[in-house]
Design an enzyme around this catalytic site. Structure first.
Site, short mmCIF file in Angstrom:
data_model
loop_
_atom_site.label_atom_id
_atom_site.label_comp_id
_atom_site.label_asym_id
_atom_site.label_seq_id
_atom_site.Cartn_x
_atom_site.Cartn_y
_atom_site.Cartn_z
N THR A 225 0.88 -1.16 0.00
CA THR A 225 0.00 0.00 0.00
C THR A 225 0.92 1.22 0.00
OG1 THR A 225 -0.05 -0.17 2.39
CG2 THR A 225 -1.97 -1.02 1.21
N LYS A 228 0.66 3.89 4.40
CA LYS A 228 0.98 3.55 5.81
C LYS A 228 2.27 4.29 6.19
CE LYS A 228 -1.58 -0.79 5.83
NZ LYS A 228 -1.77 -1.49 4.56
N1 DSN Z 1 -5.87 -3.02 6.97
C1 DSN Z 1 -4.46 -3.27 7.04
C2 DSN Z 1 -3.97 -3.27 8.44
O1 DSN Z 1 -4.59 -2.60 9.26
O2 DSN Z 1 -2.97 -3.88 8.75
C3 DSN Z 1 -4.13 -4.51 6.36
O3 DSN Z 1 -4.85 -4.58 5.19
#
Ligand code: DSN
Length: 413
Positions: A225, A228
């Site tokens: 992703t 993050k």
């Molecule tokens: N939603 C992510 C997480 O919180 O780790 C993983 O997809």
């Protein structure tokens, strides 16, 4: 141009956005997969790039008018290639799960064997867990962590790989506080002729900032992703060696998706540029040192941590010895302004919707500029709430203290 301010077009939605903005400012965000995107990324995501369709890839589109979008997408890919040191980057996956699905579509047929870390051991749904399409349409073999120390059991990974001969092995985690040893996975994958995919969704910012070993040179495919630890937009990316470029690109488009989200593409380009700066290396190092300070203080307050600490941005607390279920603790912490998520711990005997642990992480608090003393204070607050989750006096008092702390560390705007 007419300026229809959101508040007058849709006051109900405008109000919720405002309240969410306030919530994000007035609480301590400890969910390890969340962060505050760079403000420039937010600006790009809300730009006119939203209005354009661009099916295809730069130079080979199915729509005209790509003069500017092509430049944006090429910049995003070039910057990622340079930042991570990879041959190829695809920035079109809508998020991490579609990025992983594209890997399946590129290399597997339904019924083929995939191996991944089981969800209860800290893996991800898309690494072959039963309720996911990846567990339902493929022959998924799940490896786990050792019962003795809750670390990935490479003897088991090697044994299962030899026995099941997977075409694809996923490594990467969502609730694992230790370094992912990509080299050991690569050796196992090589021995059985499997493609190795490293899902670095949680740690891509740490990898980019040099605070976690890179999978480059070990994994054939890297998925992530972009929102993050990387601080980009909600999105996904796939990086790979030259030999897999064609298979990956085809799998994303036209295999899985239509038009890319161009505002997101611009956001990825911006995040890649900012992640290449020296300040981002400092940020990544601080995320990890903050997690270690938080872990150390939690342990000194008597809270049990899975694996006894952390190497990365994340800490998994096992609350069984505190006699408080994870959900009860997470809800009480939320009332105190400390936002985390309840989470299973390895070999949990409780159900995933009512598990024994909580999962916390430091990417967002580090973005706000917090450091060691804030982590120590936070661990003490957490301990108080966890020990007395029903005590409204405690949660109310700590909520006030949390809000005061938040005022000293404004969110990036
Ligand atoms: N939603 C992510 C997480 O919180 O780790 C993983 O997809």
């Amino acid at each position: 141009m007419t300026d229809h301010a959101l508040a007058s077009v849709d006051p109900k939605i405008a109000k919720q956005i405002l309240l969410e903005e306030e919530r994000q400012h007035r609480t301590l965000r400890l969910i390890p997969s969340e962060n505050y995107a760079f403000p420039a990324v937010m600006e790009a995501c809300g730009s006119v790039l939203n209005n354009k369709y661009s099916e295809g890839y730069a130079g080979k589109r199915y729509y005209e008018g790509q003069q500017h979008i092509d430049v944006v997408e090429k910049l995003a890919c070039q910057r990622l290639k340079k930042l991570f040191g990879v041959d190829h980057a695809n920035v079109q996956p809508y998020s991490g799960s579609p990025a992983n699905l594209a890997v399946y579509f590129a290399f597997l047929k339904p019924g083929d064997t995939v191996m991944g870390l089981g969800l209860p051991s800290g893996g991800h749904l898309t690494h072959g867990w039963g309720v996911s399409i990846t567990g339902a349409y493929f022959n998924a073999v799940q490896y786990g962590v050792r019962e003795s120390d809750h670390r990935i059991d490479f003897d088991e990974v090697a044994k299962l790989a030899k026995e099941h001969k997977p075409k694809l092995i996923f490594c990467g985690t969502t609730a694992y506080a230790r370094t992912v040893e990509f080299d050991r996975f690569a050796e196992i994958a090589r021995d059985v002729g499997a493609i190795l995919a490293a899902d670095i969704a949680h740690i891509s910012g740490l990898v980019a900032g040099g605070a976690h070993p890179t999978p480059v040179g070990h994994a054939d495919i890297i998925t992530s992703t972009t929102h993050k630890t990387f601080r980009g937009p909600r999105g996904g990316m796939i990086m790979c060696t030259k030999e897999h470029k064609k298979a990956i690109d085809r799998a994303v488009f036209p295999g899985l998706q239509g038009g890319p989200h161009n505002g997101t593409t611009a956001g990825i380009a911006i995040a890649a540029r900012l992640a290449s700066k020296p300040e981002f290396r400092t940020y990544a190092a601080n995320v990890v040192s903050n997690a270690k300070h938080l872990a150390d203080e939690l342990m000194s307050q008597g809270i049990t941590l899975v694996t006894g600490g952390t190497d990365n941005h994340l800490v998994l607390c096992d609350l069984r010895s505190c006699n408080v279920p994870g959900k009860v603790a997470a809800q009480a912490l939320d009332r105190a302004g400390i936002v985390c998520n309840y989470n299973s711990v390895p070999f949990d005997t409780r159900k995933p919707f009512d598990p024994s642990g909580i999962r916390i992480g430091t990417p967002a608090l580090t973005t706000r500029g917090m450091g060691k003393s804030e982590m120590v204070q936070l661990a003490r607050w957490m301990n108080e709430v966890i020990r007395a989750p029903d005590d409204v006096g405690v949660t109310d008092r700590i909520r006030g203290e949390v809000e005061a702390l938040c005022d000293s560390f404004p969110v990036p705007r």
